[in-house]
Motif scaffolding. Structure first.
Motif: not given
Length: 490
Positions: A48, A65, A67, A72-73, A76, A114, A117
């Motif tokens: 990321e 951000v 999410a 995954e978040a 990130l 992420p 997405q």
């Protein structure tokens, strides 16, 4: 008040990076039935970060951000922290127009989701405002009175918080911490970011199933966490599901709202070996006061190390017993809202000039007893008059929550052509409950004065609408907007 030393680590990102280097095979996250190691999470964050670096952004320019909470978040956000790039992390539940305004106001160069997405909003990059140099995260308040305020949190302030929280709750290698709150909540400063910096294991609760008591019980049984921090509704959901006996838990922290008596009474059966504490704090200040829960009513606690707490009445500091507005100054707090025009009435120096600290005015009315303990009285902006009688809507909510079948309650004053104002209430009842308005009204008659009994009672099987930070949205009940501080208080 005991002063806090400078943090032992430069930043929480540095702490995480050290854990990933020294203990790459140790578990970092649990998501559903999958365990992710520090090495794996570090690789996800590196990917990321490479994506962020590839955008060619100038140093210090924030990114947005968008999410829901997931591994995954987390990766990130870690990427932004590791790159020393401020990350604005608003609630995904906000309307697109509000999100666009917030991202633009913060001067975000772009909005990212992420890998794999696509964020549902995009912005045109604009000149970024004067963001404090040490800013790591940009959180928001609830927006209960309009556009949410952006709250910059400094990396050093977050590191000082971790230096306090990790040893206080035994967070470190071999220890597991349950993370119930959404990723944009300030509670994640302990549940997620402190835990990862200290080498612990974060058990992430899927937001899509966070209101399912049976699922929550299974997560606790399967993962046996040592530390649990949550709002009272979490514990009420467990009790409604008939759960209990979670003997791995050593520390339980109540936060976010008033805790009903029946929930307090059921806590020993839920967590028979845990030390139970109440934590008071705000998004602006982070945790400020803490107390052991050993009696009712619950004290909001004593100041944490380095925290100064004052009761102020008409510009004078209350000495000894008495009631006043709570002012707090913490080593963990923001320097102020990103939009400095919204500081009015919130950030101030000591009311008598006794020191040079910066205080946050919480808006909470607090009483100090003769024994020195502090108790929440209410908020001035929850005071309304119904047929000429003063009523505190927060006290009405508390009475509704005392019914064992009520998980959430919201009360608002709405216009009435005869009385001027009348009270409207909405409650979220426990799964399987047969609670109806007749039974609930009888409960109100037994516990409230006549003027404080809501004229309308709406009972729902689904959770009540929430603000951006997860507070029950009283305006959705039909009342006038009320000024709520982002506080955590029981």
């Amino acid at each position: 008040m005991t002063a806090m030393a400078e943090p032992n680590i430069e930043s929480l990102a540095d702490g995480f990076a050290r854990q990933a280097r020294c203990r790459p095979d140790a578990p970092a996250l649990v998501w559903h039935d999958t365990e992710i190691t520090y090495g794996e999470l570090s690789a996800m964050a590196a990917a990321e970060r490479a994506r962020l670096d590839g955008l060619g952004l100038a140093p210090g320019v924030p990114v947005g951000v968008l999410a829901e909470k997931s591994p995954e978040a987390v990766a990130l956000v870690l990427a932004g922290l590791l790159a020393r790039r401020p990350v604005l992390l608003p609630s995904p539940a906000l309307a697109d127009s509000v999100l666009t305004t917030l991202f633009t106001q913060a001067g975000c160069a772009t909005v990212v989701a992420p890998l794999g997405q696509v964020p549902r909003v995009s912005i045109t990059a604009s000149a970024h405002p004067d963001i404090p140099a040490d800013t790591a995260l940009l959180l928001t308040t609830s927006g209960s009175t309009g556009l949410p305020k952006i709250v910059p949190l400094g990396g050093q302030a977050m590191a000082r918080f971790a230096d306090w929280a990790a040893p206080t709750f035994g967070i470190g290698p071999g220890r597991s911490v349950l993370s119930v709150a959404p990723l944009n909540f300030d509670l994640c400063l302990l549940d997620v970011w402190t835990t990862l910096a200290a080498g612990g294991r974060v058990v992430l609760v899927d937001p899509a199933r966070a209101a399912n008591g049976r699922h929550l019980a299974e997560v606790l049984r399967s993962n046996r966490p040592h530390v649990v921090q949550a709002v009272p509704m979490f514990f009420a959901l467990l009790m409604a599901a008939g759960a209990g006996g979670f003997d791995s838990v050593e520390h339980v922290m109540l936060t976010g709202d008033a805790t009903p008596e029946h929930v307090l009474a059921g806590m020993p059966a839920l967590f028979p070996k845990a030390r139970l504490r109440n934590i008071y704090g705000c998004t602006e200040t982070n945790d400020s006061l803490m107390s052991d829960v050993d009696s009712s009513p619950i004290s909001i606690g004593d100041p944490l190390p380095g925290v100064s707490a004052l009761l102020v009445d008409d510009g004078e500091v209350v000495r000894g017993s008495g009631t006043g507005e709570l002012w707090v100054s913490t080593p963990f707090q923001t320097e102020g809202y990103l939009d400095r025009t919204r500081h009015t009435g919130k950030f101030a120096g000591h009311p008598t000039g006794a020191n040079d600290r910066r205080y946050f005015r919480t808006g909470d009315l607090v009483r100090r007893g003769v024994d020195g303990r502090l108790f929440l009285v209410g908020r001035a902006d929850f005071q309304v008059k119904v047929r000429g009688v003063a009523v505190n809507t927060a006290e009405v909510e508390h009475a509704l929550l005392e019914h064992p079948d009520v998980l959430e309650a919201a009360v608002a004053a709405v216009p009435d052509p005869v009385a001027g104002l009348k009270l409207a209430a909405a409650v979220h009842r426990a799964p399987g409950s047969r609670l109806d308005s007749v039974v609930l009204r009888e409960h109100c008659v037994r516990t409230l004065p006549r003027a404080a009994i809501p004229s309308t009672l709406r009972i729902a099987d689904d959770p009540l609408p929430k603000t951006a930070t997860g507070k029950v949205d009283r305006t959705a009940v039909g009342g006038r907007p009320q000024s709520t501080v982002e506080r955590r208080v029981s």
